[in-house]
Design an enzyme around this catalytic site. Structure first.
Site, short mmCIF file in Angstrom:
data_model
loop_
_atom_site.label_atom_id
_atom_site.label_comp_id
_atom_site.label_asym_id
_atom_site.label_seq_id
_atom_site.Cartn_x
_atom_site.Cartn_y
_atom_site.Cartn_z
N ARG A 94 -17.82 -2.19 9.21
CA ARG A 94 -17.17 -3.46 9.59
C ARG A 94 -18.14 -4.62 9.44
O ARG A 94 -17.75 -5.78 9.40
CB ARG A 94 -16.58 -3.36 11.00
CG ARG A 94 -15.72 -4.54 11.38
CD ARG A 94 -14.64 -4.22 12.41
NE ARG A 94 -15.02 -3.26 13.41
CZ ARG A 94 -15.91 -3.47 14.38
NH1 ARG A 94 -16.50 -4.64 14.48
NH2 ARG A 94 -16.21 -2.53 15.24
N TYR A 148 2.05 -21.44 0.16
CA TYR A 148 2.63 -20.10 0.23
C TYR A 148 3.36 -19.95 1.58
O TYR A 148 2.86 -20.40 2.61
CB TYR A 148 1.51 -19.06 0.08
CG TYR A 148 1.95 -17.67 0.41
CD1 TYR A 148 2.93 -17.03 -0.32
CD2 TYR A 148 1.40 -17.00 1.50
CE1 TYR A 148 3.34 -15.76 0.00
CE2 TYR A 148 1.80 -15.72 1.83
CZ TYR A 148 2.78 -15.10 1.07
OH TYR A 148 3.19 -13.85 1.40
N ASP A 213 -6.57 -23.45 -1.95
CA ASP A 213 -6.10 -22.11 -2.32
C ASP A 213 -6.00 -22.08 -3.84
O ASP A 213 -5.17 -22.78 -4.43
CB ASP A 213 -4.74 -21.85 -1.65
CG ASP A 213 -4.24 -20.43 -1.87
OD1 ASP A 213 -4.50 -19.87 -2.96
OD2 ASP A 213 -3.58 -19.88 -0.97
N LYS A 238 -3.42 -10.98 -6.11
CA LYS A 238 -2.69 -11.52 -7.26
C LYS A 238 -3.55 -11.36 -8.53
O LYS A 238 -3.76 -10.25 -8.96
CB LYS A 238 -2.31 -12.96 -6.96
CG LYS A 238 -1.71 -13.18 -5.54
CD LYS A 238 -0.38 -12.53 -5.31
CE LYS A 238 0.06 -12.54 -3.85
NZ LYS A 238 0.09 -13.83 -3.18
#
Ligand SMILES: *Cc1c(COP(=O)(O)O)cnc(C)c1O
Length: 420
Positions: A94, A148, A213, A238
């Site tokens: 982590r 988005y 973005d 994407k």
């Protein structure tokens, strides 16, 4: 086998620092002159030949042995102070992972930033940015629609305790407050492909960090950090992954902000799996080729859609790209139901072509009036163009669009729309 064949296993402590400090070794003149296409296939891999490897290793460890707990304590203290990745072997997955670090180093090179921090999804990446700012008492966000759908929702619903002011690009400077922690924009925006002048937007932000973005443009078409954005976010799900089989997010930024993002990632746990990190690094190597080839297809489809009487409006960005949005004269649900080669599915940026109806899916969660106000018409379809032969794509779209409309559409309504 000699240990030299398995350098990761045999000389772990020697080999991990190479991978983990990859971004540092890229600084300076040695790689500064490399072109993007060269970086795409080499960044994040500089240490491989020294290790006797060609493909990057995948490290699936969740924990790492250490007989020096005093040393680990010091390294954890250092991480808690700066968020810098611990020197030497990793501590716990982590906190950081060498395979993921390769992807981060490579993406930072492509975006032209000092660092990048990867997350389990684009939404986890955006959440981490908001948490970094909220932890500094800066909960107010200024944002430009459209975004988005889920980014819009996260801000509007205030799920992370943020408060949002929606503005036109011209209204950004006036909307800034002492507690404004972030300005958030997409360009080209999802789903209308509206474009912003990022340099002007960054100027209007003053000292408030601008998050751009860059999911739709990718660093192949646009590098927002060069235009003044402090934070560049990707849904790596994407184009960066590019094959529809990885979910991931990443923020490219300066090392100071990256340290805070790593601290939030450590504390909240939205880490990227090493297999995903491997696939993303692999995806980056073909990113420039994929984006250019898909963009050529998209530009041709946009040209044909503009000339088609069944289509009332076409949105295609000035900077190009592989996304096309268009409004149909008829029922958009019929088009979705009519495709055969194109896949009717949400998401984008894969090698194959996808189509979806934003008002039903990607932007369904946005209030209908807000959605329409942002230019997302109920007749809008969003096409993510892939690498198929363009004639096959057109044949499928042509059939799915159905009978040619009886009513002629005025020529003025068929101009492609650009929003700068
Ligand atoms: C998909 C998308 C996101 C969210 O990313 P996930 O990986 O799905 O969490 C954020 N921004 C844009 C522009 C997107 O298209």
């Amino acid at each position: 086998m000699s240990s030299a064949s398995y350098p990761d296993a045999g000389t772990a402590s020697a080999s991990y620092p190479d991978a983990r400090t990859a971004s540092a070794s890229y600084d300076g003149v040695r790689t500064a002159s490399r072109a993007l296409a060269t970086e795409a296939v080499h960044a994040g891999r500089d240490d491989l030949a020294r290790q006797g490897l060609h493909a990057p290793p995948i490290d699936l460890s969740t924990t790492y042995p250490s007989y020096d707990s005093r040393g680990e304590a010091a390294r954890i203290d250092a991480f808690a102070t700066t968020g810098a990745e611990p020197d030497g072997p990793p501590v716990y997955a982590r906190l950081g992972n060498p395979t993921v670090a390769r992807f981060e180093a490579a993406l930072a090179r492509l975006e032209g930033t000092e660092s990048a921090v990867a997350f389990a999804s684009g939404m986890a990446a955006l959440s981490a940015v908001l948490l970094v700012r909220a932890s500094m008492g800066l909960r107010h966000v200024v944002a430009v629609r459209p975004l988005y759908g889920c980014s819009d929702h996260l801000l509007t619903a205030g799920l992370l305790g943020s408060e949002v002011t929606w503005v036109d690009p011209a209204g950004i400077a006036d909307a800034l407050r002492p507690d404004t922690g972030l300005v958030l924009v997409e360009s080209p925006a999802n789903p209308t492909l509206a474009e912003l002048d990022l340099r002007a937007v960054a100027h209007a932000c003053g000292s408030v960090p601008l998050l751009a973005d860059n999911t739709f443009a990718t660093p192949v078409l646009q590098r927002p950090a060069e235009q003044g954005a402090r934070l560049v976010l990707h849904s790596a799900t994407k184009y960066l992954g590019g094959h529809g089989d990885v979910m991931a997010g990443v923020v490219a930024c300066d090392e100071e902000f990256a340290g805070r993002l790593r601290q939030v990632r450590f504390a909240t746990g939205g880490v990227l799996h090493p297999l995903a990190g491997y696939l993303l690094l692999r995806g980056l190597s073909t990113l420039p080729v994929r984006v250019r080839a898909a963009s050529a297809n998209a530009a041709e489809l946009a040209r044909r859609l503009v000339a088609d009487p069944r289509v009332t409006r076409v949105h295609y960005p000035r900077i190009g790209g592989a996304m096309v949005a268009f409004e149909v004269a008829g029922d958009p649900h019929e088009v979705i139901g009519g495709v055969r080669l194109v896949t009717p599915a949400v998401s984008l940026g894969s090698v194959d072509t996808l189509i979806q109806h934003p008002a039903s899916i990607s932007h369904r969660i946005v209030d209908a009036d807000d959605r329409r106000g942002a230019g997302v018409s109920d007749r809008l379809l969003r096409l993510s163009v892939g690498l198929e032969d363009v004639e096959d794509l057109w044949a499928d779209l042509d059939r799915a669009l159905g009978q040619r409309a009886a009513l002629p559409i005025p020529a003025a309504a068929r101009e492609p729309v650009s929003s700068v």
